[in-house]
Design an enzyme around this catalytic site. Structure first.
Site, mmCIF file in Angstrom:
data_model
loop_
_atom_site.group_PDB
_atom_site.id
_atom_site.type_symbol
_atom_site.label_atom_id
_atom_site.label_comp_id
_atom_site.label_asym_id
_atom_site.label_seq_id
_atom_site.Cartn_x
_atom_site.Cartn_y
_atom_site.Cartn_z
ATOM 1 C CG HIS A 75 -2.190 -0.747 1.011
ATOM 2 N ND1 HIS A 75 -3.351 -0.469 1.698
ATOM 3 C CD2 HIS A 75 -2.481 -1.752 0.171
ATOM 4 C CE1 HIS A 75 -4.303 -1.281 1.283
ATOM 5 N NE2 HIS A 75 -3.808 -2.081 0.367
ATOM 6 C CE1 TYR A 203 -4.919 3.866 9.246
ATOM 7 C CE2 TYR A 203 -5.577 3.351 11.495
ATOM 8 C CZ TYR A 203 -4.771 3.120 10.403
ATOM 9 O OH TYR A 203 -3.800 2.140 10.460
ATOM 10 N N PRO A 295 -3.975 -0.410 18.768
ATOM 11 C CG PRO A 295 -5.904 -1.554 18.132
ATOM 12 C CD PRO A 295 -5.210 -0.993 19.323
ATOM 13 C CE LYS A 299 4.558 2.451 13.584
ATOM 14 N NZ LYS A 299 4.230 1.918 12.270
ATOM 15 C CE1 TYR A 386 -0.896 3.552 9.786
ATOM 16 C CE2 TYR A 386 0.236 2.433 7.982
ATOM 17 C CZ TYR A 386 -0.845 2.543 8.838
ATOM 18 O OH TYR A 386 -1.881 1.638 8.763
#
Ligand code: RFL
Ligand code: PHB
Length: 391
Positions: A75, A203, A295, A299, A386
């Protein structure tokens, strides 16, 4: 008493224990894994879905990349949204790196298969594990397996037995320093054989609470909604989940939502936790046995992988008599752990509504997203965290 001998005793056959074992075996170091549950039970736990590129590379080093390369989905970015803003974080453009969508169950399956091919002893359904003589040249682990008490003698013990394991508790309480934040909500997750609502993760912080649209492949989704800690899985029919999820994601995405029966549904509480130090004599804590993250930053599994990296390279030196790596393990691993703690806490705070919060908190969340929308520097900072800080 039956006595087994190995160089490194590994408590726990989850991702940390399996990956550590596989990498050590590849370097010619002998290991034995003691796992409390059955293999099927370990493989049925639906958890992480996102691998940092550093984790992908470590899995390659471990020789478990063939299926990941075929079935994993790289991604390039993800979306963060509230009801006003939709911010795209372009990982690839901002950092040159991607993440890989490949489920923890797949990673664990690949590692179990690789360990079987290696001929490693993995004992399942062990109980009453006790770790002894950690301050001696050699240590041992006593445990019950197939109804008999057995002993495993070793040079080192890796505590890879998760948050509820015995390894961390073997370190005397007065020698441990624990840091914890428990969040006042959980995530209800479902797995459903339907096509993803979007080609990248979303998100979403809506007025009804947080939701995350993730996936495993082109016909398997993993979706989450924030729920009160008092909720039970039985309170959530599939219909109730789909209704709630679709009102929490952007309406344009909701218009594309395909619903179907859930094939798994579970609630996970959110917690940040660190126990220091990671070393006690010959014992080394790895992964969830030493630290838990909420979550939201994806990580947990990735931190387990970086701990494994630091420890396996140090143990290779240690069995040859060079101990500087194991002496530095705790400090090196904790430096990266605390940065991932900060990122996971920041993502959680930015994306969730907290019961009873004041109007100021809401403005802070809005301003954070607004800053991300308007500042490439802010987006790059998020992307850098990220996709994973270097090991
Ligand atoms: P695990 O997976 O808990 O494995 C520990 C193993 O030890 C065994 N065990 C024992 N064995 C022998 N004796 C004992 N006394 C024992 N006690 C326990 C257990 O049976 C088990 O098999 O820890 P490990 O290996 O350190 O791996 C950690 C990861 O599982 C965890 O960090 C991630 O799943 C966290 N996580 C995520 N991480 C990511 O990097 N990306 C994500 O997208 C992500 N999403 C998630 C997540 C965790 C979630 N939940 C349910 C907590 C999403 C969720 C919902
Ligand atoms: C998942 O796919 O399970 C997942 C993805 C991203 C997260 C957490 C979980 O931040």
């Amino acid at each position: 008493m039956t006595t087994l001998t190995t160089q490194v005793a590994i408590i726990g056959g989850g991702p940390s224990g399996l990956l550590l074992s596989q990498l050590l075996n590849k370097a010619g170091i002998d290991t034995v894994i003691l796992e409390r549950a059955t293999r099927d039970h370990v493989l049925s736990r639906i958890r992480a879905g996102i691998l940092e590129w550093g984790t992908v590379e470590l899995l390659r080093e471990a020789g478990v990349d063939a299926r990941m390369d075929k079935e994993g989905i790289p991604h390039d970015g993800c979306y963060l949204t509230d009801e006003e803003l939709m911010v795209h974080i372009d990982f690839k453009g901002l950092t040159g790196k991607q993440v890989m969508v490949y489920g923890q169950t797949e990673v664990t399956t690949d590692l179990y298969n690789a360990q079987a091919a290696m001929g490693t002893t993995v004992l399942h359904e062990v109980s009453d594990v006790e770790i002894h003589d950690l301050d001696q040249a050699k240590s041992y682990v006593d445990f019950t397996h197939e109804g008999t008490r057995k002993r495993l003698e070793c040079l080192y013990v890796a505590g890879c037995d998760g948050f509820h394991g015995v390894s961390r508790k073997t370190i005397p309480e007065e020698k441990r320093k624990e840091f914890e934040r428990v969040y006042p909500f959980g995530w209800l997750g479902i797995l459903s054989e339907t096509p993803p609502v979007n080609d990248e993760l979303i998100y979403s912080n809506s007025r009804h609470g947080f939701a995350l649209a993730s996936m495993r492949n082109e016909n398997l989704v993993r979706y989450y909604v924030q729920v009160p800690l008092t909720d039970k899985v039985e309170d959530w029919s599939d219909q109730r989940f789909w209704d709630e999820f679709s009102r929490r994601i952007p309406s344009e995405a909701a218009s594309r939502l395909v619903t179907g029966p859930s094939i798994e549904k579970s609630i996970a509480p959110l917690r940040s936790f660190v126990s220091e130090p990671l070393r006690w004599g010959n014992l080394f804590l790895v992964g969830d046995s030493a630290h838990i993250v909420p979550p939201t930053g994806a990580k947990g599994l990735n931190l387990a992988a970086s701990d494994v990296y630091y420890l396996y390279t140090a143990l290779i030196d240690a069995v040859k008599g060079k101990t500087s790596g194991i002496d530095e393990y705790s400090t090196r691993a904790l430096a990266r752990i605390w940065k991932a703690m900060r990122f996971s806490w920041q993502m959680t705070t930015m994306l969730h509504r907290f019961d009873g919060e004041d109007a100021f908190a809401e403005q802070m969340r809005k301003a954070t997203l607004n800053h991300l929308a308007t500042s490439e520097t802010a987006r790059r900072d998020l992307a850098e965290n990220y996709i994973g800080l270097p090991f």
